[in-house]
Design a protein around this motif. Structure first.
Motif, PDB file in Angstrom:
ATOM      1  N   ASP A   4       0.820  -1.215   0.000  1.00 56.35           N
ATOM      2  CA  ASP A   4       0.000   0.000   0.000  1.00 56.35           C
ATOM      3  C   ASP A   4       0.852   1.262   0.000  1.00 56.35           C
ATOM      4  N   SER A   5       2.071   1.176   0.495  1.00 60.71           N
ATOM      5  CA  SER A   5       2.923   2.358   0.618  1.00 60.71           C
ATOM      6  C   SER A   5       4.029   2.395  -0.443  1.00 60.71           C
ATOM      7  N   LEU A   6       3.789   1.807  -1.599  1.00 62.82           N
ATOM      8  CA  LEU A   6       4.809   1.782  -2.644  1.00 62.82           C
ATOM      9  C   LEU A   6       4.933   3.127  -3.340  1.00 62.82           C
ATOM     10  N   THR A   7       6.164   3.441  -3.737  1.00 60.76           N
ATOM     11  CA  THR A   7       6.395   4.625  -4.559  1.00 60.76           C
ATOM     12  C   THR A   7       5.901   4.312  -5.974  1.00 60.76           C
ATOM     13  N   PRO A   8       5.703   5.323  -6.807  1.00 60.80           N
ATOM     14  CA  PRO A   8       5.282   5.050  -8.189  1.00 60.80           C
ATOM     15  C   PRO A   8       6.268   4.133  -8.935  1.00 60.80           C
ATOM     16  N   MET A   9       7.563   4.305  -8.687  1.00 59.69           N
ATOM     17  CA  MET A   9       8.555   3.458  -9.350  1.00 59.69           C
ATOM     18  C   MET A   9       8.427   2.012  -8.869  1.00 59.69           C
ATOM     19  N   GLN A  10       8.257   1.815  -7.570  1.00 61.44           N
ATOM     20  CA  GLN A  10       8.095   0.469  -7.043  1.00 61.44           C
ATOM     21  C   GLN A  10       6.837  -0.175  -7.601  1.00 61.44           C
ATOM     22  N   GLU A  41       8.874 -15.229 -15.650  1.00 60.30           N
ATOM     23  CA  GLU A  41      10.230 -14.709 -15.803  1.00 60.30           C
ATOM     24  C   GLU A  41      10.801 -14.244 -14.465  1.00 60.30           C
ATOM     25  N   VAL A  42      12.110 -14.370 -14.336  1.00 59.81           N
ATOM     26  CA  VAL A  42      12.853 -13.761 -13.240  1.00 59.81           C
ATOM     27  C   VAL A  42      13.915 -12.863 -13.856  1.00 59.81           C
ATOM     28  N   PHE A  43      14.360 -11.883 -13.103  1.00 62.71           N
ATOM     29  CA  PHE A  43      15.270 -10.882 -13.641  1.00 62.71           C
ATOM     30  C   PHE A  43      16.449 -10.675 -12.705  1.00 62.71           C
ATOM     31  N   PRO A  44      17.660 -10.596 -13.265  1.00 61.17           N
ATOM     32  CA  PRO A  44      18.812 -10.347 -12.412  1.00 61.17           C
ATOM     33  C   PRO A  44      18.836  -8.908 -11.914  1.00 61.17           C
ATOM     34  N   TYR A  45      19.544  -8.721 -10.828  1.00 62.18           N
ATOM     35  CA  TYR A  45      19.762  -7.405 -10.244  1.00 62.18           C
ATOM     36  C   TYR A  45      20.366  -6.481 -11.307  1.00 62.18           C
ATOM     37  N   GLN A  46      19.848  -5.282 -11.418  1.00 57.64           N
ATOM     38  CA  GLN A  46      20.291  -4.269 -12.384  1.00 57.64           C
ATOM     39  C   GLN A  46      20.238  -4.760 -13.835  1.00 57.64           C
ATOM     40  N   LEU A  97      14.011   3.042 -16.652  1.00 59.25           N
ATOM     41  CA  LEU A  97      14.778   3.314 -15.432  1.00 59.25           C
ATOM     42  C   LEU A  97      16.263   3.126 -15.680  1.00 59.25           C
ATOM     43  N   LYS A  98      17.073   3.709 -14.837  1.00 64.10           N
ATOM     44  CA  LYS A  98      18.504   3.416 -14.850  1.00 64.10           C
ATOM     45  C   LYS A  98      18.702   2.080 -14.144  1.00 64.10           C
ATOM     46  N   PRO A  99      19.680   1.281 -14.578  1.00 63.73           N
ATOM     47  CA  PRO A  99      19.901  -0.019 -13.937  1.00 63.73           C
ATOM     48  C   PRO A  99      20.088   0.071 -12.419  1.00 63.73           C
ATOM     49  N   ALA A 100      20.795   1.085 -11.942  1.00 58.83           N
ATOM     50  CA  ALA A 100      20.999   1.222 -10.496  1.00 58.83           C
ATOM     51  C   ALA A 100      19.675   1.468  -9.775  1.00 58.83           C
ATOM     52  N   PHE A 105      17.977  -1.009  -6.920  1.00 59.79           N
ATOM     53  CA  PHE A 105      17.533  -0.535  -5.618  1.00 59.79           C
ATOM     54  C   PHE A 105      16.055  -0.848  -5.412  1.00 59.79           C
ATOM     55  N   THR A 106      15.259  -0.668  -6.446  1.00 57.32           N
ATOM     56  CA  THR A 106      13.822  -0.921  -6.365  1.00 57.32           C
ATOM     57  C   THR A 106      13.541  -2.405  -6.150  1.00 57.32           C
ATOM     58  N   LEU A 107      14.260  -3.268  -6.842  1.00 54.98           N
ATOM     59  CA  LEU A 107      14.069  -4.707  -6.651  1.00 54.98           C
ATOM     60  C   LEU A 107      14.370  -5.115  -5.213  1.00 54.98           C
ATOM     61  N   TRP A 108      15.484  -4.630  -4.670  1.00 56.77           N
ATOM     62  CA  TRP A 108      15.833  -4.959  -3.286  1.00 56.77           C
ATOM     63  C   TRP A 108      14.783  -4.415  -2.320  1.00 56.77           C
ATOM     64  N   SER A 109      14.286  -3.209  -2.575  1.00 50.23           N
ATOM     65  CA  SER A 109      13.264  -2.611  -1.702  1.00 50.23           C
ATOM     66  C   SER A 109      11.975  -3.422  -1.726  1.00 50.23           C
ATOM     67  N   LEU A 110      11.560  -3.830  -2.920  1.00 51.63           N
ATOM     68  CA  LEU A 110      10.349  -4.639  -3.040  1.00 51.63           C
ATOM     69  C   LEU A 110      10.513  -5.991  -2.353  1.00 51.63           C
ATOM     70  N   GLU A 111      11.682  -6.572  -2.480  1.00 49.64           N
ATOM     71  CA  GLU A 111      11.936  -7.859  -1.833  1.00 49.64           C
ATOM     72  C   GLU A 111      11.920  -7.694  -0.314  1.00 49.64           C
ATOM     73  N   ARG A 112      12.505  -6.634   0.181  1.00 51.14           N
ATOM     74  CA  ARG A 112      12.540  -6.368   1.618  1.00 51.14           C
ATOM     75  C   ARG A 112      11.124  -6.174   2.171  1.00 51.14           C
TER      76      ARG A 112
END
Length: 97
Positions: A13-19, A32-37, A47-50, A54-61
């Motif tokens: 519910d508290s996701l940023t637009p990018m997330q 499908e699965v996707f590697p980091y960056q 998006l930029k790879p970096a 960061f967004t992938l790690w945040s979503l996983e967390r």
């Protein structure tokens, strides 16, 4: 409703637009699965790879997506990561037996 679904809904519910954009894409590509960056995924999402990394790690967390380490870390929706885990287990079982 499954407990995992309740917790996931509360955390998303508290996701940023990018997330939200990344999560929606991953959920729409449950095979499908996707590697980091991942450069290709970053390009698709504008998006930029970096920033993608960061967004992938945040979503996983937050518990919105899952990750798995094969040769490197891969991210995807729960269904995609579970399917990959099962296939890896099947391969390992065949190689042992």
């Amino acid at each position: 409703m499954r407990i995992e679904d309740v917790l996931r809904n509360a955390s998303t519910d508290s996701l940023t637009p990018m997330q939200r954009k990344v999560l929606d894409y991953l959920e729409g590509h449950a095979d499908e699965v996707f590697p980091y960056q991942d450069g290709d995924l970053a390009k698709i999402l504008g998006l930029k790879p970096a920033a993608l990394g960061f967004t992938l790690w945040s979503l996983e967390r937050k518990g919105a997506i899952k990750r798995i380490k094969v040769d490197k870390f891969y991210f995807g929706c729960e269904k995609a990561v579970s399917a990959l885990q099962k296939k890896l287990s099947d391969i390992q079982a065949r190689n042992q037996g």
